[in-house]
Design a protein around this motif. Sequence first.
Motif, short mmCIF file in Angstrom:
data_model
loop_
_atom_site.label_atom_id
_atom_site.label_comp_id
_atom_site.label_asym_id
_atom_site.label_seq_id
_atom_site.Cartn_x
_atom_site.Cartn_y
_atom_site.Cartn_z
N GLY A 52 58.95 -74.32 -32.58
CA GLY A 52 59.88 -75.36 -32.12
C GLY A 52 61.09 -75.42 -33.03
N GLY A 76 63.92 -81.19 -24.95
CA GLY A 76 64.56 -80.11 -24.23
C GLY A 76 66.02 -80.40 -23.95
N THR A 111 65.37 -75.63 -16.40
CA THR A 111 64.31 -76.18 -17.23
C THR A 111 63.00 -76.14 -16.45
N SER A 196 63.59 -75.96 -22.87
CA SER A 196 62.20 -76.38 -22.71
C SER A 196 61.86 -77.43 -23.75
N ASP A 197 61.14 -78.47 -23.33
CA ASP A 197 60.65 -79.48 -24.26
C ASP A 197 59.65 -78.85 -25.23
N SER A 198 59.41 -79.55 -26.31
CA SER A 198 58.36 -79.14 -27.25
C SER A 198 57.33 -80.25 -27.38
N TRP A 203 52.48 -78.16 -24.41
CA TRP A 203 51.64 -77.04 -24.83
C TRP A 203 50.16 -77.24 -24.50
N SER A 238 59.52 -73.40 -27.79
CA SER A 238 60.48 -74.25 -27.09
C SER A 238 61.86 -73.97 -27.65
N CYS A 348 58.96 -69.22 -25.40
CA CYS A 348 59.68 -70.49 -25.25
C CYS A 348 59.67 -71.02 -23.82
#
Length: 425
Positions: A52, A76, A111, A196-198, A203, A238, A348
């Motif tokens: 990240g 993101g 996204t 992309s979000d982290s 995940w 991400s 990612c």
Amino acid sequence: MENRVVITGLGVCAPNGIGLEEFGNALENGKSGIRFYKELEELNFGCQIAGGPIIKNIDLNKYFTNIQLRGLEATGLIYGVISGKDAWDDAGLKIPEDDEPDWDNGVVFGTGMLGVDRFRNAIYAVDEGNVRRSGSTTVIQTMASGISAFLGGMLGCGNQVTTNSSACSTGTEALLMGYERVKSGKAKRMLVGSCSDSGPYIWGGFDAMRILPRNYNDKPELASRPMSVSAAGFVPGSGAGALVLESLDSALGRNAHIYAEVLGGSVNSGGHRGGGSMTAPNSKAVQHCITQAIENANISQNDIDVVNGHLTATTKDPVEIENWSIALRRKGMDFPYINSFKGMFGHCLAAAGSVECVGTVLQFKHQKIFGNINCEDIHPEILKTVDESRIPRKSMSHKPEIIAKASFGFGDVNACVIFKRYSKN
């Protein structure tokens, strides 16, 4: 008459580097951005490592107003704005100061899921009967098109402003969507990319599928192993990557720096046939996508001297290499140089294509082929197709002319783009 399309700006927010200099140096030197996350350990994840971007030292006031920063939880969106605004600045483009939008400029920024943390908190507030506590910016932060709308408004774009979503191929698909718009003359410039979000809510689903490496929690930098026989699954990541695409006439007219030319590409789907599924690609569709990209770029298979693959560090890596070989009709020493950047920052997800496209294009600037890390033990099935010398372990001096970059996503969707060193001819 169709326009030639060139790249005049780049921006990136990646696990192993934010900004072109830091990111480019990390790729050249094989620096990893994969690290251990205490939070994942506390949540009993099997895989407790990820990639990240580290933004704690980034001055977010360069990108957001104080009002916009209040309650901003969509990682993101933050990554996307950083990369998108940096790419715009890198291209030397101005932001309209009057009430008239710039009709020549547009945005395609993709996204997968956006603002998951924000959405979680909003759900809790609603379930507790405190709707007002969900926050007035929840919709902006969680709608998929929030990132493109945010960038389009920030930059005053009056052309098409939209978001695409096609899993791991999102970023490469966004690039090709913007390319077609500039090529056809419907826009002079398009900011393209993906984010992309982290975090655990992104995940966690992959950890539950047991497709992430679980034996590297104490040695995270060794965990992502594309093309390796000891590969144990992809490492989640991400971030965001962004590119400014521009008609050649426009770029030359304002004396812009040109990183590379986009010759063409292709997107397709395997239709969940021939072995294709939600999680596995149809090999014939992959080969067809590569072949169509080459035809659309008006080049031959032998013109490609470097390939940046999808190559996620799973058991499918040898299959991908075989698909490249069949599509290019090349093998052994005749196979192009090939690399995967996922060894340095993991997969990612929706941002993978755009982050890797930025890295791919930087090879023209650095006059290098960036090396592959963590593949000292190349899978023997790969070595049946590719000579070991075509998989450089360290960055090597090389002046690439044509690079093919592909992304193959969940859902059996594919995208391949062809980049060329810019020349006036």
